[in-house]
Each structure stands twice: as C-alpha cells, then as structure tokens.
Design a protein around this motif. Structure first.
Motif, PDB file in Angstrom:
ATOM      1  N   ALA A  41     -10.504 -15.793   6.523  1.00  0.00           N
ATOM      2  CA  ALA A  41     -10.699 -17.037   6.071  1.00  0.00           C
ATOM      3  C   ALA A  41     -10.047 -16.778   4.445  1.00  0.00           C
ATOM      4  N   TRP A  42     -10.204 -15.273   3.914  1.00  0.00           N
ATOM      5  CA  TRP A  42      -9.669 -14.959   2.821  1.00  0.00           C
ATOM      6  C   TRP A  42      -8.004 -14.771   2.771  1.00  0.00           C
ATOM      7  N   LEU A  43      -7.724 -14.136   4.026  1.00  0.00           N
ATOM      8  CA  LEU A  43      -6.392 -13.847   4.171  1.00  0.00           C
ATOM      9  C   LEU A  43      -5.824 -15.232   4.401  1.00  0.00           C
ATOM     10  N   ARG A  44      -6.265 -16.188   5.051  1.00  0.00           N
ATOM     11  CA  ARG A  44      -5.414 -17.488   4.953  1.00  0.00           C
ATOM     12  C   ARG A  44      -5.319 -18.138   3.442  1.00  0.00           C
ATOM     13  N   THR A  45      -6.649 -17.993   2.784  1.00  0.00           N
ATOM     14  CA  THR A  45      -6.309 -18.248   1.427  1.00  0.00           C
ATOM     15  C   THR A  45      -5.178 -17.693   0.554  1.00  0.00           C
ATOM     16  N   ALA A  46      -5.149 -16.419   0.876  1.00  0.00           N
ATOM     17  CA  ALA A  46      -4.131 -15.480   0.386  1.00  0.00           C
ATOM     18  C   ALA A  46      -2.576 -15.804   0.517  1.00  0.00           C
ATOM     19  N   ILE A  47      -2.488 -16.433   1.762  1.00  0.00           N
ATOM     20  CA  ILE A  47      -1.026 -16.536   2.403  1.00  0.00           C
ATOM     21  C   ILE A  47      -0.846 -17.889   1.648  1.00  0.00           C
ATOM     22  N   ALA A  48      -1.695 -18.839   1.675  1.00  0.00           N
ATOM     23  CA  ALA A  48      -1.457 -20.000   1.119  1.00  0.00           C
ATOM     24  C   ALA A  48      -0.893 -20.188  -0.181  1.00  0.00           C
ATOM     25  N   HIS A  49      -1.477 -18.983  -1.135  1.00  0.00           N
ATOM     26  CA  HIS A  49      -1.302 -18.891  -2.550  1.00  0.00           C
ATOM     27  C   HIS A  49      -0.238 -17.685  -2.854  1.00  0.00           C
ATOM     28  N   ARG A  50       0.278 -17.197  -1.701  1.00  0.00           N
ATOM     29  CA  ARG A  50       1.116 -15.999  -2.017  1.00  0.00           C
ATOM     30  C   ARG A  50       0.670 -14.806  -2.706  1.00  0.00           C
ATOM     31  N   TYR A  51      -0.645 -14.832  -2.549  1.00  0.00           N
ATOM     32  CA  TYR A  51      -1.512 -13.601  -3.088  1.00  0.00           C
ATOM     33  C   TYR A  51      -1.229 -12.526  -2.716  1.00  0.00           C
ATOM     34  N   GLU A  52      -0.313 -11.648  -3.370  1.00  0.00           N
ATOM     35  CA  GLU A  52       0.292 -10.506  -2.815  1.00  0.00           C
ATOM     36  C   GLU A  52      -0.639  -9.217  -2.875  1.00  0.00           C
ATOM     37  N   PRO A  53      -1.939  -9.254  -3.896  1.00  0.00           N
ATOM     38  CA  PRO A  53      -2.736  -8.079  -3.689  1.00  0.00           C
ATOM     39  C   PRO A  53      -3.498  -8.087  -2.526  1.00  0.00           C
ATOM     40  N   ALA A  54      -3.348  -8.994  -1.693  1.00  0.00           N
ATOM     41  CA  ALA A  54      -4.110  -8.973  -0.385  1.00  0.00           C
ATOM     42  C   ALA A  54      -3.407  -8.507   0.678  1.00  0.00           C
ATOM     43  N   PHE A  55      -1.952  -8.602   0.701  1.00  0.00           N
ATOM     44  CA  PHE A  55      -1.022  -8.096   1.716  1.00  0.00           C
ATOM     45  C   PHE A  55      -1.273  -6.991   2.383  1.00  0.00           C
ATOM     46  N   PRO A  56      -1.627  -6.030   1.737  1.00  0.00           N
ATOM     47  CA  PRO A  56      -1.937  -4.656   2.298  1.00  0.00           C
ATOM     48  C   PRO A  56      -3.095  -4.877   3.451  1.00  0.00           C
ATOM     49  N   ALA A  57      -3.961  -5.560   2.895  1.00  0.00           N
ATOM     50  CA  ALA A  57      -5.379  -5.759   3.835  1.00  0.00           C
ATOM     51  C   ALA A  57      -4.755  -6.512   5.018  1.00  0.00           C
ATOM     52  N   LEU A  58      -3.965  -7.511   4.832  1.00  0.00           N
ATOM     53  CA  LEU A  58      -3.253  -8.544   5.691  1.00  0.00           C
ATOM     54  C   LEU A  58      -2.618  -7.732   6.908  1.00  0.00           C
ATOM     55  N   ARG A  59      -1.859  -6.896   6.379  1.00  0.00           N
ATOM     56  CA  ARG A  59      -0.995  -5.976   7.212  1.00  0.00           C
ATOM     57  C   ARG A  59      -1.759  -5.515   8.068  1.00  0.00           C
ATOM     58  N   ASP A  60      -2.775  -4.507   7.447  1.00  0.00           N
ATOM     59  CA  ASP A  60      -3.891  -3.700   8.061  1.00  0.00           C
ATOM     60  C   ASP A  60      -4.528  -4.544   9.285  1.00  0.00           C
ATOM     61  N   PHE A  61      -5.105  -5.594   8.742  1.00  0.00           N
ATOM     62  CA  PHE A  61      -5.860  -6.534   9.885  1.00  0.00           C
ATOM     63  C   PHE A  61      -5.090  -6.875  10.955  1.00  0.00           C
ATOM     64  N   LEU A  62      -3.788  -7.300  10.798  1.00  0.00           N
ATOM     65  CA  LEU A  62      -2.933  -7.526  11.989  1.00  0.00           C
ATOM     66  C   LEU A  62      -2.494  -6.533  12.836  1.00  0.00           C
ATOM     67  N   VAL A  63      -2.694  -5.303  12.303  1.00  0.00           N
ATOM     68  CA  VAL A  63      -2.413  -4.060  13.115  1.00  0.00           C
ATOM     69  C   VAL A  63      -3.570  -3.683  13.718  1.00  0.00           C
ATOM     70  N   ARG A  64      -4.669  -3.639  13.281  1.00  0.00           N
ATOM     71  CA  ARG A  64      -5.657  -2.994  13.842  1.00  0.00           C
ATOM     72  C   ARG A  64      -6.478  -3.887  14.933  1.00  0.00           C
ATOM     73  N   GLN A  65      -6.270  -5.128  14.793  1.00  0.00           N
ATOM     74  CA  GLN A  65      -6.791  -5.838  16.181  1.00  0.00           C
ATOM     75  C   GLN A  65      -5.961  -6.715  16.712  1.00  0.00           C
ATOM     76  N   GLY A  66      -6.363  -7.132  17.762  1.00  0.00           N
ATOM     77  CA  GLY A  66      -5.342  -8.326  18.373  1.00  0.00           C
ATOM     78  C   GLY A  66      -5.964  -9.610  18.853  1.00  0.00           C
ATOM     79  N   ARG A  67      -7.109  -9.865  18.282  1.00  0.00           N
ATOM     80  CA  ARG A  67      -7.793 -11.033  18.781  1.00  0.00           C
ATOM     81  C   ARG A  67      -7.042 -12.359  18.307  1.00  0.00           C
ATOM     82  N   ARG A  68      -6.582 -12.917  19.193  1.00  0.00           N
ATOM     83  CA  ARG A  68      -5.684 -14.301  19.114  1.00  0.00           C
ATOM     84  C   ARG A  68      -6.046 -15.274  18.182  1.00  0.00           C
TER      85      ARG A  68
END
Ligand code: BES
Ligand code: ZN
Length: 632
Positions: free
Chosen positions: A557-584
């Motif tokens: 939920a937080w990463l969706r908020t981050a994308i909606a606001h182009r909040y770049e401090p959360a982007f390393p966590a976004l990348r990590d989350f997308l790489v480390r799990q694959g739940r659709r």
C-alpha cells in the motif's frame, strides 16, 4: 386422504428429516434418472457422458536437470456401454505411448493445439477393460510447473518445484479430463532426488520416503473424488512442524519456525469453521509455505494449502488468507464450481466464509475491517471492468478462465451472501448453508442450481424476502445492486478521523495510531488522497518506518502511494520488493502504476528485466503485456 398418499407423505417427511443425501451422481453408469447432467464446459475437450476419468494413478520421476516430470498416468474410466473412445485434455505434453495395463498398445491421436485449452488426446478403447496407461513427459515450459534453481529458494542450496493447477493448467502436467465437474480420486508414486521431500494434496503414505534406484520415492493417496485442478505436487528441501492435532506447516528449514509461529491459530480456525458449516472432511489440514515466487497468495489444495511466504509478517496479522484457503475445504473443494463460469460459487462463498471464520476467531470489529477493505477493492476494480464482466455468472467462451479472477467473483460474491444473511437472518442463513454443503458434498454446482436451491430452501415463496435479496440482479446484472447490505467499520471511521487530522496539519507523531493493527494502517494509507507533498510523505515515513516495514501488505500500500507521488526515497525498496517476491497481486499493480506514468515506464522495464527471471509464468504472463515485453 387415501392411506397410500398418507404413507407417501410420511416417507417423504421422514427422508426429509434424515441426513441429507447427495442429490445426483456424475457416474455415467448410474441409471439415467439419478444421473447429474454436467453442463458443457467450454474449457475442456472431454466428453464425460461417453467415458469419464474416475481415478488417476501417477508414477512420476522428477528430473530437475531436464525440468521434466516423466512416467505414467493410469486412468480408470467409467464407460457408457457404447463408448469406443475417451477424450482427455493435454497441453504441452509429450505423449510417448498409450497402453492397456498389460502393455498392449492403444491407438491415440492428438488434435490441433489451442493456446489455452491445449490439445485433445483421443484414445481408442479396447473392447473391454476400464483402465488405460498413458506414458508421457512434461515440457520444461509446462505452465503448471515452476522449476526453481537453488538461488530462487530461501535456503539457496537445493532446487525446488511446485505445481499450480487452477484453473486449467493440470493438463500441462498430466493427461486427464481437466474439468472441475469431473471429479477424480488419485494416487501417486513420485521419485525425487535425495535428500528432497515430495508433498501432495493427498494423504502421505510414506512420510520418510523409500529408497529407490534413482532417488527417494514418496507415495500418496487421495480417496475423495476431487476436481483435477486440486491435484498438486511440490518437491524441495522441506521440514515439517506440528501446529495442532490435525494441523501443521511444511516449509524450507530456514522458514519453518516462522511459519509455525505465524499459523498457530489454524486449529482454532478449523474449529470455528466446523461450528459454522459442519465437519472438516479431509483429515489433516497442513500448509506448505512456498518460495517467494509463488504467484498466488494461497491455493486451496486439499489437505495441503499452498501459501506465499509474504503472509509471514511476524505478528499473525495476515492469516485471513489461511482462513480463506481453509474455507475452500467446504466451498470449492466439497461443493465445486461446475465450470469456470460459476467461479463465484467457489470464491464468493469462500470470501464470505473466510470473514465468518475471522469473526469467530478474532472478533466482529476485525471482521468488519476486512469486509470494508473488500468492498473498497470491489469498487476500485469494478470501475475498470466492462459491464458484462461485472456479473457473477460469466460468459468465458473463447477466453482464458483466469479472466474471471476479479473482485467480482470474490468481493461481489461475498457481498451477495452477506446480503442474503442480513435479509434472512443469520441463524436461518447458517442453517441453509450448512445443509447446502451437506447435500451437495463432493458434487459440482452450477449457478442456476444454486439459485433454484436458494428459492426452494430459503426464500420459499416469500416475495418480500426475495425483494430484499434480488438474486438475478447480483448474478446476471452489473454493479453492486442497491439492496447490498452496507458495511460499517467503526475502527475505520476512527482511522479516517486521524487521516483528516494529518491532512489538516497534525504531525504524524501526534496522531492516535498506537493501537492500530495492520488493517488500520492499510485503511489509513488507502484513504490518503493524491497530491501529498514530499515533506508530508517524508514525515509519515520518518514517523512510521513505512519503507522499512516487514509487512508485505502495508509495504504494498505504501509503495503504491510512493508511485502515485513519485516519492523516490521509497524506490530502492520498491525495486527490492519486486525482485524478491513474485506474488501477482503485488507485482502486477505496481508495474501497472509505474507504466501509467510518463516517468515510470523506463524504470519499470529496468526493474522487470532484473525481476522477471524469478517470476512464475503466471505472474510474468500478466505483466508482459503491461510493459509491452517481448523478450526484453
Ligand atoms: N483458488 C484461489 C487461487 C486461484 C484462483 C488460482 C483462480 C488460480 C485461478 C485462492 O483460493 C485464492 O483466492 N487466493 C487469493 C487469496 C485470497 C485470500 C483472496 C490469492 O492468491 O490472492
Ligand atoms: Zn479462493
């Protein structure tokens, strides 16, 4: 009244009181009057009225180097007297030969391939005999089978493989009649490389395995007839921990303790479920926690739910997913959607039942929060769906049945049942449902039969009650009918007040969040509007550690908020989350959110290049079109 009719009334009344009996059978050899006519399944080539599979006996070896399962499937058939062939579903299978049990070759043909449905395998039957043996191997690309290299597991030293049959993928790992209305018992002998363990959605006959020439052999048996999408296998470096007398967890050794802690309430959930809808009929209930690429949250394989490790939050706050998969032991596994057009009968009933289990175990306030989140998901998703796809009963002819896996089946379905509950009263509705599961246990169910049953057993000609329910509007109409029971969560009203205070300038530290649970956090993040400033997001993150949270739902939920606001401090966590799990459910919306922006598309493709090799074909297949991915 003449004595004879009096007697008839008595007999009827007496049978009415007795333990409900199954209403019909799918056995093609039964007298026509007792035979349940299966509706046409547009997603299967099978012609079950001529010859239908009643049992599958697998003898398979897992070859991790070749990424293949190979061996035999011995099928037991019910044959109509004049049947001279049987039609099976296959997709991407190499069929080596088909024989009788004594080895006599049988003639077979493979029809043209459809991308979703695969190929019909038509076998000419011998004059007599009810068993055929198909010798085959799977393709390394079999859609139901994900082969994981050691570095895709948590332990990192052994490979792993698991199957995912629903909706129509079982045909990619065994030749059978792959239609949910064609129930089959099964057994299996699976040979795996030592020291790996095999587990299945069946009773484990050899918990320790038996030494074989080329590894270890595990044997399994499922004596209840189940729809073929529930046949499931996983092989890996697995440990087991008991949770309760009939519950436990399987997972990689480094995960099993955390899994046992997280799922400690499973036994209480079964007790609650039995109290609502009758005995649990499958013996054990274990959960297998899979490596992080598992594409779903959970899959209700009988006796052994498959689950994503992203539910391991450390505080047991995401276990409603287990309540959901457990609930399928009644809605879905016992009474099964006859075709994928009736999918809401599986998922809508289960989502409603899940909420009832959560209410019984964790209280009404918790359940109202979950229900409220479900309604919001429904509203959000409905806005993007064409009207015809907003009906509970779907027309999926010529389409992938996965197209029906939307909030309509789950959340509109659950809202329908909640509305009936409120209209009829909880006590009456509970009695109705309990009887429904008993009467139709181990049978396929169509939407139409359910509606008839609802009229006959609950509405019973009460026009006012019918008007408060309006079954047809739910099933054959778009949107959420006006009669829908409202959802009120007082806890969420308090969260909304805090969100407003924050927007009006209250510092995050001064908000009243101390007693919040995961679901209150989710609601808080979801009610925040667009257009927050970077300072506001910084303040939230600094106060609540959102980017660092170990709770996958809150992070999502937080990463969706981050994308909606182009909040770049959360982007390393976004990348990590997308790489480390694959739940659709997590991966797809995040890529969609990125792809919708002009700045995010390139970033999305860059992250996807790194993440995609770890994803299951189901997840990659959903994300590819969003990013226009054609090999990179
Ligand atoms: N049976 C479904 C998963 C499924 C549906 C797989 C259709 C393939 C085709 C399972 O019970 C489910 O609904 N899982 C949800 C979690 C649940 C808590 C809503 C999921 O995986 O997100
Ligand atoms: Zn489900």
């Amino acid at each position: 009244m003449p004595v004879r009719s009096l007697l008839a009334v008595l007999v009827l009344t007496l049978t009415g009181c007795a333990q409900p009996q199954p209403v019909a059978t799918t056995d093609v050899t039964a007298p026509a009057s007792e035979r349940l006519v299966l509706p046409e399944d547009v997603h299967s080539y099978a012609r079950p009225a001529e010859a239908r599979v009643t049992d599958v006996a697998l003898d398979l070896t897992a070859d991790f180097a070749a990424k293949q399962l190979h061996g035999t499937a011995t099928l037991t058939l019910d044959r109509a007297p004049d049947a001279d062939e049987v039609v099976l579903d296959t997709r991407d299978l190499a069929i080596e030969q088909v024989t009788t049990p004594d080895g006599t070759p049988l003639t077979f043909t493979l029809g043209a391939a459809d991308p979703f449905l695969g190929q019909p395998l038509t076998v000419t039957l011998p004059e007599t005999g009810d068993r055929i043996v198909v010798h085959y191997r799977t393709s390394p690309e079999a859609a139901a089978v994900q082969w994981l290299s050691p570095d895709q597991t948590t332990g990192g030293t052994h490979p792993f493989v698991f199957t995912q049959g629903q909706a129509i993928l079982t045909r990619t790992w065994m030749p059978t009649q792959d239609s949910p209305g064609i129930r089959q018992t099964y057994s299996a002998e699976v040979t795996v490389p030592t020291p790996l363990t095999a587990v299945m959605s069946a009773e484990m006959l050899t918990p320790e395995g038996e030494p074989a020439e080329d590894g270890t052999t595990y044997r399994f048996r499922m004596d209840e007839a189940i729809p073929p999408y529930l046949i499931a296998l996983a092989i890996g470096d697995l440990d087991f921990r008991e949770v309760g007398p009939r519950t436990g967890v399987w997972a990689e050794p480094s995960v099993v303790e955390a899994a046992a802690y997280e799922l400690a309430d499973m036994e209480a959930m079964i007790d609650a479920a039995e109290g609502l809808y009758g005995p649990y009929r499958w013996g054990r209930y274990d959960v297998l926690v899979l490596p992080p690429s598992f594409p779903f949250g959970g899959m209700e394989n009988p006796r052994l739910t498959f689950a994503t490790p992203t539910i391991l939050a450390g505080d047991r706050s995401l276990v409603s997913l287990i309540a959901h998969e457990l609930a399928h032991s009644w809605s879905g596994n016992l009474v099964t959607n006859a075709t994928w057009a009736d999918f809401w009968l599986n998922e809508g009933f289960t989502s409603y039942f899940e909420n009832r289990i959560m209410e019984a175990v964790y209280g009404a306030e918790y359940a109202r929060m979950l229900e409220s989140l479900s309604r919001r998901d429904l509203a959000a998703e409905m806005a993007d769906l064409p009207e015809a796809d907003q009906h509970l009963f779907l027309d999926l002819d010529g389409r992938d049945p996965d197209d029906g896996m939307t909030a309509i089946a789950y959340d509109k379905g659950a809202a329908f049942l909640r509305t009936i509950e409120v209209a009829a009263g909880r006590e009456r509705f509970d009695a109705f449902l309990r009887d429904y599961f008993d009467r139709h246990a181990f049978q396929p169910m169509t939407t139409e039969r359910f509606l008839d049953h609802l009229d006959a057993e609950l509405i019973r000609g009460d026009a006012a009650l019918r008007a408060r329910i309006q079954p047809e509007a739910w099933v054959y109409g778009p949107g959420l009918p006006d009669v829908a029971a409202p959802v009120v969560s007082e806890a969420f009203a308090r969260v909304e007040a805090q969100a407003e205070a924050f927007l009006a300038g209250t510092a995050p530290e001064s908000l009243e969040t101390d007693a919040w649970t995961t679901h209150e956090w989710l609601h808080f993040l979801e009610v925040l509007p667009d257009g927050l400033s970077a300072e506001q997001l910084d303040a939230l993150d600094a106060a609540f550690g959102l980017t660092e949270t170990g709770n996958s739902e809150v992070l999502f939920a937080w990463l969706r908020t981050a994308i909606a606001h182009r909040y770049e401090p959360a982007f390393p966590a976004l990348r990590d989350f997308l790489v480390r799990q694959g739940r659709r459910k997590f991966v797809l919306p995040l890529f969609q959110d990125l792809a919708r922006t002009d700045w995010g598309r390139a970033l999305a493709r860059e992250i996807y290049r790194e993440a995609r090799p770890g994803y299951h074909a189901i997840t990659a297949g959903s994300v590819d079109p969003v990013l226009g991915w054609e090999g990179g």
